[in-house]
Design a protein around this motif. Structure first.
Motif, PDB file in Angstrom:
ATOM      1  N   SER A 227     -14.148  -5.903  24.846  1.00 40.36           N
ATOM      2  CA  SER A 227     -13.009  -6.800  24.620  1.00 40.36           C
ATOM      3  C   SER A 227     -13.469  -8.123  24.046  1.00 40.36           C
ATOM      4  O   SER A 227     -12.837  -8.677  23.126  1.00 40.36           O
ATOM      5  CB  SER A 227     -12.258  -7.016  25.944  1.00 40.36           C
ATOM      6  OG  SER A 227     -11.739  -5.800  26.441  1.00 40.36           O
ATOM      7  N   GLY A 228     -14.599  -8.638  24.608  1.00 37.45           N
ATOM      8  CA  GLY A 228     -15.109  -9.900  24.066  1.00 37.45           C
ATOM      9  C   GLY A 228     -15.540  -9.771  22.619  1.00 37.45           C
ATOM     10  O   GLY A 228     -15.231 -10.634  21.789  1.00 37.45           O
ATOM     11  N   GLU A 232     -14.097 -11.545  19.162  1.00 36.09           N
ATOM     12  CA  GLU A 232     -14.933 -12.186  18.154  1.00 36.09           C
ATOM     13  C   GLU A 232     -14.710 -11.563  16.782  1.00 36.09           C
ATOM     14  O   GLU A 232     -14.660 -12.267  15.760  1.00 36.09           O
ATOM     15  CB  GLU A 232     -16.406 -12.046  18.553  1.00 36.09           C
ATOM     16  CG  GLU A 232     -16.762 -12.805  19.831  1.00 36.09           C
ATOM     17  CD  GLU A 232     -18.194 -12.565  20.226  1.00 36.09           C
ATOM     18  OE1 GLU A 232     -18.888 -11.813  19.496  1.00 36.09           O
ATOM     19  OE2 GLU A 232     -18.637 -13.121  21.251  1.00 36.09           O
ATOM     20  N   MET A 233     -14.559 -10.234  16.753  1.00 32.75           N
ATOM     21  CA  MET A 233     -14.331  -9.569  15.475  1.00 32.75           C
ATOM     22  C   MET A 233     -12.995  -9.954  14.861  1.00 32.75           C
ATOM     23  O   MET A 233     -12.880 -10.122  13.650  1.00 32.75           O
ATOM     24  CB  MET A 233     -14.372  -8.058  15.674  1.00 32.75           C
ATOM     25  CG  MET A 233     -15.748  -7.498  15.424  1.00 32.75           C
ATOM     26  SD  MET A 233     -15.747  -5.722  15.404  1.00 32.75           S
ATOM     27  CE  MET A 233     -14.301  -5.321  16.305  1.00 32.75           C
ATOM     28  N   ASN A 234     -11.987 -10.061  15.734  1.00 32.39           N
ATOM     29  CA  ASN A 234     -10.676 -10.476  15.225  1.00 32.39           C
ATOM     30  C   ASN A 234     -10.741 -11.873  14.622  1.00 32.39           C
ATOM     31  O   ASN A 234     -10.142 -12.141  13.571  1.00 32.39           O
ATOM     32  CB  ASN A 234      -9.636 -10.428  16.346  1.00 32.39           C
ATOM     33  CG  ASN A 234      -9.253  -9.000  16.711  1.00 32.39           C
ATOM     34  OD1 ASN A 234      -9.402  -8.104  15.885  1.00 32.39           O
ATOM     35  ND2 ASN A 234      -8.778  -8.802  17.921  1.00 32.39           N
ATOM     36  N   GLU A 235     -11.488 -12.760  15.306  1.00 32.98           N
ATOM     37  CA  GLU A 235     -11.650 -14.109  14.753  1.00 32.98           C
ATOM     38  C   GLU A 235     -12.380 -14.049  13.415  1.00 32.98           C
ATOM     39  O   GLU A 235     -11.999 -14.734  12.445  1.00 32.98           O
ATOM     40  CB  GLU A 235     -12.429 -14.987  15.748  1.00 32.98           C
ATOM     41  CG  GLU A 235     -11.679 -15.297  17.030  1.00 32.98           C
ATOM     42  CD  GLU A 235     -10.445 -16.130  16.786  1.00 32.98           C
ATOM     43  OE1 GLU A 235     -10.456 -16.939  15.829  1.00 32.98           O
ATOM     44  OE2 GLU A 235      -9.450 -15.975  17.531  1.00 32.98           O
ATOM     45  N   SER A 236     -13.450 -13.233  13.352  1.00 31.15           N
ATOM     46  CA  SER A 236     -14.178 -13.097  12.089  1.00 31.15           C
ATOM     47  C   SER A 236     -13.287 -12.499  11.008  1.00 31.15           C
ATOM     48  O   SER A 236     -13.325 -12.919   9.839  1.00 31.15           O
ATOM     49  CB  SER A 236     -15.417 -12.232  12.320  1.00 31.15           C
ATOM     50  OG  SER A 236     -16.092 -12.001  11.104  1.00 31.15           O
ATOM     51  N   ILE A 293      -4.027  -7.795   0.172  1.00 29.29           N
ATOM     52  CA  ILE A 293      -4.432  -8.295   1.486  1.00 29.29           C
ATOM     53  C   ILE A 293      -3.411  -7.912   2.551  1.00 29.29           C
ATOM     54  O   ILE A 293      -3.753  -7.517   3.683  1.00 29.29           O
ATOM     55  CB  ILE A 293      -4.629  -9.826   1.432  1.00 29.29           C
ATOM     56  CG1 ILE A 293      -5.809 -10.172   0.504  1.00 29.29           C
ATOM     57  CG2 ILE A 293      -4.887 -10.381   2.835  1.00 29.29           C
ATOM     58  CD1 ILE A 293      -5.979 -11.658   0.256  1.00 29.29           C
ATOM     59  N   ALA A 294      -2.115  -7.998   2.209  1.00 29.16           N
ATOM     60  CA  ALA A 294      -1.049  -7.668   3.163  1.00 29.16           C
ATOM     61  C   ALA A 294      -1.097  -6.205   3.568  1.00 29.16           C
ATOM     62  O   ALA A 294      -0.819  -5.850   4.721  1.00 29.16           O
ATOM     63  CB  ALA A 294       0.322  -8.010   2.566  1.00 29.16           C
ATOM     64  N   ARG A 295      -1.437  -5.334   2.584  1.00 26.54           N
ATOM     65  CA  ARG A 295      -1.516  -3.923   2.927  1.00 26.54           C
ATOM     66  C   ARG A 295      -2.578  -3.660   3.990  1.00 26.54           C
ATOM     67  O   ARG A 295      -2.458  -2.759   4.813  1.00 26.54           O
ATOM     68  CB  ARG A 295      -1.822  -3.100   1.673  1.00 26.54           C
ATOM     69  CG  ARG A 295      -0.600  -2.835   0.810  1.00 26.54           C
ATOM     70  CD  ARG A 295      -0.879  -1.701  -0.163  1.00 26.54           C
ATOM     71  NE  ARG A 295      -1.999  -2.010  -1.045  1.00 26.54           N
ATOM     72  CZ  ARG A 295      -1.884  -2.612  -2.225  1.00 26.54           C
ATOM     73  NH1 ARG A 295      -0.676  -2.979  -2.659  1.00 26.54           N
ATOM     74  NH2 ARG A 295      -2.941  -2.856  -2.964  1.00 26.54           N
ATOM     75  N   GLY A 296      -3.650  -4.439   4.009  1.00 31.11           N
ATOM     76  CA  GLY A 296      -4.685  -4.266   5.020  1.00 31.11           C
ATOM     77  C   GLY A 296      -4.310  -4.853   6.361  1.00 31.11           C
ATOM     78  O   GLY A 296      -4.895  -4.522   7.383  1.00 31.11           O
ATOM     79  N   LEU A 297      -3.325  -5.768   6.373  1.00 23.38           N
ATOM     80  CA  LEU A 297      -2.931  -6.420   7.626  1.00 23.38           C
ATOM     81  C   LEU A 297      -1.743  -5.761   8.296  1.00 23.38           C
ATOM     82  O   LEU A 297      -1.661  -5.692   9.517  1.00 23.38           O
ATOM     83  CB  LEU A 297      -2.599  -7.898   7.365  1.00 23.38           C
ATOM     84  CG  LEU A 297      -3.749  -8.793   6.907  1.00 23.38           C
ATOM     85  CD1 LEU A 297      -3.224 -10.170   6.571  1.00 23.38           C
ATOM     86  CD2 LEU A 297      -4.813  -8.869   7.990  1.00 23.38           C
ATOM     87  N   SER A 398     -12.422  -4.595   6.012  1.00 29.91           N
ATOM     88  CA  SER A 398     -11.929  -3.804   7.134  1.00 29.91           C
ATOM     89  C   SER A 398     -12.766  -4.105   8.368  1.00 29.91           C
ATOM     90  O   SER A 398     -13.786  -4.774   8.309  1.00 29.91           O
ATOM     91  CB  SER A 398     -11.991  -2.318   6.812  1.00 29.91           C
ATOM     92  OG  SER A 398     -13.335  -1.904   6.699  1.00 29.91           O
ATOM     93  N   LEU A 399     -12.326  -3.544   9.519  1.00 35.35           N
ATOM     94  CA  LEU A 399     -13.084  -3.739  10.756  1.00 35.35           C
ATOM     95  C   LEU A 399     -14.392  -2.971  10.742  1.00 35.35           C
ATOM     96  O   LEU A 399     -15.334  -3.320  11.432  1.00 35.35           O
ATOM     97  CB  LEU A 399     -12.245  -3.276  11.957  1.00 35.35           C
ATOM     98  CG  LEU A 399     -11.048  -4.152  12.324  1.00 35.35           C
ATOM     99  CD1 LEU A 399     -10.284  -3.497  13.458  1.00 35.35           C
ATOM    100  CD2 LEU A 399     -11.491  -5.538  12.724  1.00 35.35           C
ATOM    101  N   GLY A 400     -14.455  -1.874   9.980  1.00 32.32           N
ATOM    102  CA  GLY A 400     -15.675  -1.088   9.930  1.00 32.32           C
ATOM    103  C   GLY A 400     -15.871  -0.248  11.175  1.00 32.32           C
ATOM    104  O   GLY A 400     -15.115  -0.299  12.134  1.00 32.32           O
TER     105      GLY A 400
END
Length: 438
Positions: A227-228, A232-236, A293-297, A398-400
């Motif tokens: 979760s942590g 961090e990934m979401n912030e990145s 960009i919107a399509r990825g979000l 992407s998140l990868g």
């Protein structure tokens, strides 16, 4: 048990011995009363018996079976006068009344072993002990006790009888104690085995509880770390989105804003039209970038879809965008409803897996498998391209795979990646929430 057995044996043996002696005395008393009472009625009127009475007593007591059983017989008056005795020298003599005779004059039949120190026995120089039985003799009609007969019974038959009774008593007491001991031993042994089995079961249960507790602790720490890292990934990711917007659409829009001033300064209509055309091209490029960009979000509407329908939707979109074919294999019946986090995880997993298969394997052998086994939902994306162990776990925009791993582990699931010459396989397995409807 041994102490109780010994005490019970002693007490019961004593009771049985006394009962046997009293029974012998009672039977002898009944016999003597019927035999001697008619012969001593003279003692109701005189102190001593006449010669004829003594002769009849000698005839009855000194011959036959009576003499074999009873060695000596004495008849006492209450004052200690020996009114009769099979030892003729004692007749008419006075001695201290025996204790048993005193009790018999009170109406009680008593029995005891010979006191060799008594006066009458000293006079006869006795050295052998007998069983003395004292029986009251009563006057006919009035029932008054007129004398007491003392008989001396040989002890050998009685001792043999008492020995037999004692042996039987001890055998019964020992057998009862042994039976109780065996029963208690059986109970203790059975309970000991039961307690042993319960102890083993408790130890096994305790070990299982400790193992599960340790496993839960590890899973909790793993979920917390995931979760942590996901935060961090979401912030990145948000920083990357900001950078994409800043470096792409924002720059194009800024450039368009600068060209507006050129429109104002344009000298002729053709010049303004050329600048406006350039501005239109810049804004179109910016719009195209923002849409990408919107399509990825933004995810498509998945709230009303089951997990299987979500997987099918991602596969169709991927085929339409890339023009490649994807083999879809779904076994079992996935739940019709599941948590929103689970839906998003499944969507991103299939999307990322197919994107990597298209990017690194050219879209060859793309396969998506989904299975629902009990409470476990399994997703697998594979390709048959020349995968390498160096394939990165992150991809641009992407998140990868790293992000997928964190997302899956944050839901308490497992994530694995296998690279080889036959291609790459990514797989996730997670337990569905107990509240999910199937």
């Amino acid at each position: 048990m041994l102490a109780a057995m010994f005490l019970a044996g002693v007490v019961i043996s004593g009771i049985v011995t006394r009962a046997a002696v009293e029974s012998t005395a009672a039977s002898s008393a009944l016999f003597l009363d019927s035999l001697l009472s008619p012969l001593v009625q003279q003692l109701a009127r005189r102190e001593v018996l006449g010669p004829q009475a003594i002769a009849r007593l000698d005839e009855a007591l000194k011959e036959g079976a009576f003499a074999d059983r009873f060695a000596h017989v004495d008849i006492w008056r209450s004052d200690g006068l020996a009114a009769y005795s099979t030892t003729s020298d004692l007749i008419g003599g006075r001695f201290p009344p025996p204790e048993g005779a005193a009790m018999a004059f009170d109406g009680e039949v008593s029995a005891r072993y010979t006191d060799l120190a008594a006066g009458e026995h000293v006079a006869r120089a006795w050295t052998t002990k007998y069983l003395e039985i004292y029986v009251p003799l009563r006057e006919h009609g009035s029932g008054r006790i007129i004398a007491v007969v003392e008989i001396h019974e040989l002890t050998q038959p009685l001792e043999a009888k008492l020995l037999k009774l004692r042996v039987q008593t001890w055998l019964v007491v020992s057998g009862a104690a042994l039976s109780i001991a065996l029963a208690l031993t059986g109970v203790v042994y059975s309970n000991s085995r039961l307690i042993g089995r319960q102890q083993v079961a408790l130890e096994s249960r305790l070990a299982e509880i400790e193992r599960v507790s340790h496993q839960n602790s590890e899973l909790r720490m793993k979920v917390q770390r995931a979760s942590g890292r996901l935060v961090e990934m979401n912030e990145s990711y948000l920083r990357n989105v900001g950078a994409e917007l800043h470096d792409g659409p924002v720059q194009l829009i800024g450039l368009s804003a600068l060209k507006i001033e050129q429109v104002r300064r344009a000298a002729d209509k053709d010049g303004r039209a050329a600048i406006l055309t350039a501005i239109e091209g810049l804004l179109g490029d910016a719009l195209h970038d923002m849409r990408a960009i919107a399509r990825g979000l933004v995810l498509p509407e998945i709230q009303a879809l089951s997990l299987r329908e979500i997987v099918e939707s991602v596969v169709r979109v991927h085929e339409r965008r890339t023009g490649t074919a994807v083999s879809l294999i779904c076994d079992g019946t996935p739940p019709s409803r599941s948590s929103q986090a689970m839906r998003l995880c499944a969507y991103r997993f299939v999307q990322e897996g197919l994107n990597n298969a298209y990017r690194h394997a050219g879209g060859h052998g793309q396969t998506v498998e989904c299975r629902h086994e009990g409470d476990v939902f399994v997703l697998r994306v594979s390709d048959d391209g020349a995968g390498t162990a160096g394939r990165p776990e992150t991809s641009e925009g992407s998140l990868g795979l790293f992000g997928l791993r964190e997302r899956v582990e944050s839901l308490g699931g497992t994530f694995s990646v296998r690279h080889g010459r036959q291609g790459t396989v990514i797989e996730m397995a997670t337990v569905l929430n107990g509240g999910d409807e199937v």
